[in-house]
Design a protein around this motif. Structure first.
Motif, mmCIF file in Angstrom:
data_model
loop_
_atom_site.group_PDB
_atom_site.id
_atom_site.type_symbol
_atom_site.label_atom_id
_atom_site.label_comp_id
_atom_site.label_asym_id
_atom_site.label_seq_id
_atom_site.Cartn_x
_atom_site.Cartn_y
_atom_site.Cartn_z
ATOM 1 N N ILE A 183 -30.832 -36.204 13.205
ATOM 2 C CA ILE A 183 -29.555 -36.549 13.542
ATOM 3 C C ILE A 183 -29.249 -36.917 14.960
ATOM 4 C CG2 ILE A 183 -27.171 -35.709 13.321
ATOM 5 C CD1 ILE A 183 -28.279 -34.202 10.782
ATOM 6 N N VAL A 184 -29.626 -36.114 15.790
ATOM 7 C CA VAL A 184 -29.531 -36.143 17.399
ATOM 8 C C VAL A 184 -30.105 -37.580 17.614
ATOM 9 C CG1 VAL A 184 -30.005 -35.390 19.651
ATOM 10 C CG2 VAL A 184 -28.976 -33.840 18.069
ATOM 11 N N ASN A 185 -31.291 -37.585 17.283
ATOM 12 C CA ASN A 185 -32.290 -38.854 17.731
ATOM 13 C C ASN A 185 -31.832 -40.173 17.342
ATOM 14 O OD1 ASN A 185 -33.853 -36.896 19.330
ATOM 15 N ND2 ASN A 185 -35.431 -36.792 17.605
ATOM 16 N N GLU A 186 -31.078 -40.097 16.273
ATOM 17 C CA GLU A 186 -30.464 -41.163 15.798
ATOM 18 C C GLU A 186 -29.447 -41.793 16.266
ATOM 19 O OE1 GLU A 186 -30.435 -40.956 11.477
ATOM 20 O OE2 GLU A 186 -32.516 -41.338 11.048
ATOM 21 N N HIS A 187 -28.630 -40.859 17.011
ATOM 22 C CA HIS A 187 -27.374 -40.992 17.482
ATOM 23 C C HIS A 187 -27.054 -41.219 19.213
ATOM 24 C CE1 HIS A 187 -26.512 -40.459 13.176
ATOM 25 N NE2 HIS A 187 -25.667 -41.401 13.575
ATOM 26 N N SER A 232 -16.823 -28.300 19.497
ATOM 27 C CA SER A 232 -17.704 -29.269 20.264
ATOM 28 C C SER A 232 -17.215 -29.530 21.796
ATOM 29 C CB SER A 232 -17.827 -30.602 19.691
ATOM 30 O OG SER A 232 -18.284 -30.610 18.388
ATOM 31 N N PHE A 233 -18.149 -29.351 22.831
ATOM 32 C CA PHE A 233 -17.874 -29.437 23.844
ATOM 33 C C PHE A 233 -18.419 -30.559 24.743
ATOM 34 C CE2 PHE A 233 -16.953 -25.038 22.652
ATOM 35 C CZ PHE A 233 -15.799 -24.867 22.970
ATOM 36 N N PRO A 234 -17.911 -31.820 24.422
ATOM 37 C CA PRO A 234 -18.532 -32.901 25.155
ATOM 38 C C PRO A 234 -18.589 -32.633 26.839
ATOM 39 C CG PRO A 234 -16.412 -33.468 24.431
ATOM 40 C CD PRO A 234 -16.749 -32.149 24.001
ATOM 41 N N ILE A 235 -19.648 -33.376 27.392
ATOM 42 C CA ILE A 235 -19.793 -33.344 28.804
ATOM 43 C C ILE A 235 -19.380 -34.746 29.333
ATOM 44 C CG2 ILE A 235 -21.297 -32.948 30.804
ATOM 45 C CD1 ILE A 235 -22.831 -30.757 28.998
ATOM 46 N N LEU A 239 -25.115 -34.721 26.320
ATOM 47 C CA LEU A 239 -23.934 -35.233 25.594
ATOM 48 C C LEU A 239 -23.206 -34.008 25.496
ATOM 49 C CD1 LEU A 239 -22.914 -37.582 23.908
ATOM 50 C CD2 LEU A 239 -23.895 -36.653 22.101
ATOM 51 N N GLY A 240 -23.496 -32.645 25.326
ATOM 52 C CA GLY A 240 -22.653 -31.618 25.068
ATOM 53 C C GLY A 240 -23.109 -30.467 24.188
ATOM 54 N N SER A 241 -22.258 -29.768 23.970
ATOM 55 C CA SER A 241 -22.594 -28.360 22.942
ATOM 56 C C SER A 241 -21.843 -28.510 21.810
ATOM 57 C CB SER A 241 -22.396 -27.149 23.914
ATOM 58 O OG SER A 241 -23.208 -27.147 25.165
ATOM 59 N N ILE A 242 -22.587 -27.977 20.836
ATOM 60 C CA ILE A 242 -21.764 -27.757 19.456
ATOM 61 C C ILE A 242 -22.093 -26.227 19.114
ATOM 62 C CG2 ILE A 242 -22.177 -28.061 17.047
ATOM 63 C CD1 ILE A 242 -23.355 -30.741 17.942
ATOM 64 N N VAL A 243 -21.030 -25.635 18.876
ATOM 65 C CA VAL A 243 -21.072 -24.198 18.813
ATOM 66 C C VAL A 243 -20.804 -23.658 17.383
ATOM 67 C CG1 VAL A 243 -20.167 -22.061 19.668
ATOM 68 C CG2 VAL A 243 -20.287 -23.600 21.282
ATOM 69 N N LEU A 301 -18.842 -34.883 19.703
ATOM 70 C CA LEU A 301 -19.505 -35.268 20.780
ATOM 71 C C LEU A 301 -19.681 -36.743 21.157
ATOM 72 C CD1 LEU A 301 -22.421 -32.610 20.758
ATOM 73 C CD2 LEU A 301 -20.145 -32.516 22.143
ATOM 74 N N LEU A 302 -19.705 -37.460 19.964
ATOM 75 C CA LEU A 302 -19.915 -38.867 20.072
ATOM 76 C C LEU A 302 -18.462 -39.434 20.146
ATOM 77 C CD1 LEU A 302 -22.634 -39.618 17.537
ATOM 78 C CD2 LEU A 302 -22.779 -39.794 20.028
ATOM 79 N N GLY A 303 -17.465 -38.818 20.295
ATOM 80 C CA GLY A 303 -16.055 -39.433 20.478
ATOM 81 C C GLY A 303 -15.006 -39.769 19.191
ATOM 82 N N TYR A 304 -15.753 -39.293 18.171
ATOM 83 C CA TYR A 304 -14.705 -39.126 17.006
ATOM 84 C C TYR A 304 -13.765 -38.082 16.919
ATOM 85 C CZ TYR A 304 -17.969 -42.647 15.191
ATOM 86 O OH TYR A 304 -18.679 -44.000 14.889
ATOM 87 N N ASP A 305 -12.470 -38.426 16.469
ATOM 88 C CA ASP A 305 -11.461 -37.280 16.335
ATOM 89 C C ASP A 305 -10.613 -37.508 15.247
ATOM 90 O OD1 ASP A 305 -9.664 -35.227 16.737
ATOM 91 O OD2 ASP A 305 -9.147 -35.697 18.761
ATOM 92 N N HIS A 306 -11.013 -36.794 13.981
ATOM 93 C CA HIS A 306 -10.296 -36.779 12.897
ATOM 94 C C HIS A 306 -8.710 -36.505 12.913
ATOM 95 C CE1 HIS A 306 -10.370 -32.514 12.290
ATOM 96 N NE2 HIS A 306 -11.849 -32.692 12.601
#
Length: 140
Positions: free
Chosen positions: A20-24, A57-60, A68-72, A104-109
């Motif tokens: 998933i990471v490598n594809e995005h 999620s904590f984008p950098i 890209l950031g951290s997912i907790v 992290l990729l910028g989406y926000d529902h």
């Protein structure tokens, strides 16, 4: 690249998460597991929400060679939810990871017009996972 901090020994589909990471992104993503009490404190500190949650999620800020950031992920919450919904803990973690990755990729529902929901649904179908976080939330 995926960096995992898993002192909780939470079961993972590591190769799927790496895919998933490598594809995005070509950037590094950190995945951290914490308990419900620590997630509650983190949610209160960073979002002003006085309760625990499942994933944050904590984008950098983007700069050369930045991750890209951290997912907790709250591993206790994920385990409870997996049991309640009748699917594996690994699948629940993967669902939460996808949700966090999209943030992290910028989406926000919370503010978009359904773009994140559609992207999440597509990824879940692609990886043959159970219903997504957004879909479950909308049904509740």
């Amino acid at each position: 690249m995926l960096i995992i901090e898993n002192e909780s020994h939470t079961p993972l589909h590591v190769s799927l998460l790496e895919t998933i990471v490598n594809e995005h992104t070509q950037k590094e993503v950190e995945l951290v597991f914490i308990n419900s009490a620590d997630m509650h404190a983190l949610n209160l500190e960073h979002r002003g929400v006085d309760k625990t949650t499942d994933v944050l999620s904590f984008p950098i800020d983007d700069f050369p060679h930045a991750p890209l950031g951290s997912i907790v992920i709250n591993y206790e919450y994920a385990k409870e939810k997996a049991l309640a919904l009748g699917h594996s803990h690994e699948d629940e973690i993967t669902l939460l990871f996808i949700h966090g990755m999209l943030h992290l990729l910028g989406y926000d529902h919370e503010v978009d017009q359904g773009e994140m929901r559609e992207k999440e649904k597509a990824l879940i179908e692609q990886y043959a996972l159970p219903k997504s976080l957004i879909v479950r939330t909308e049904e509740a």
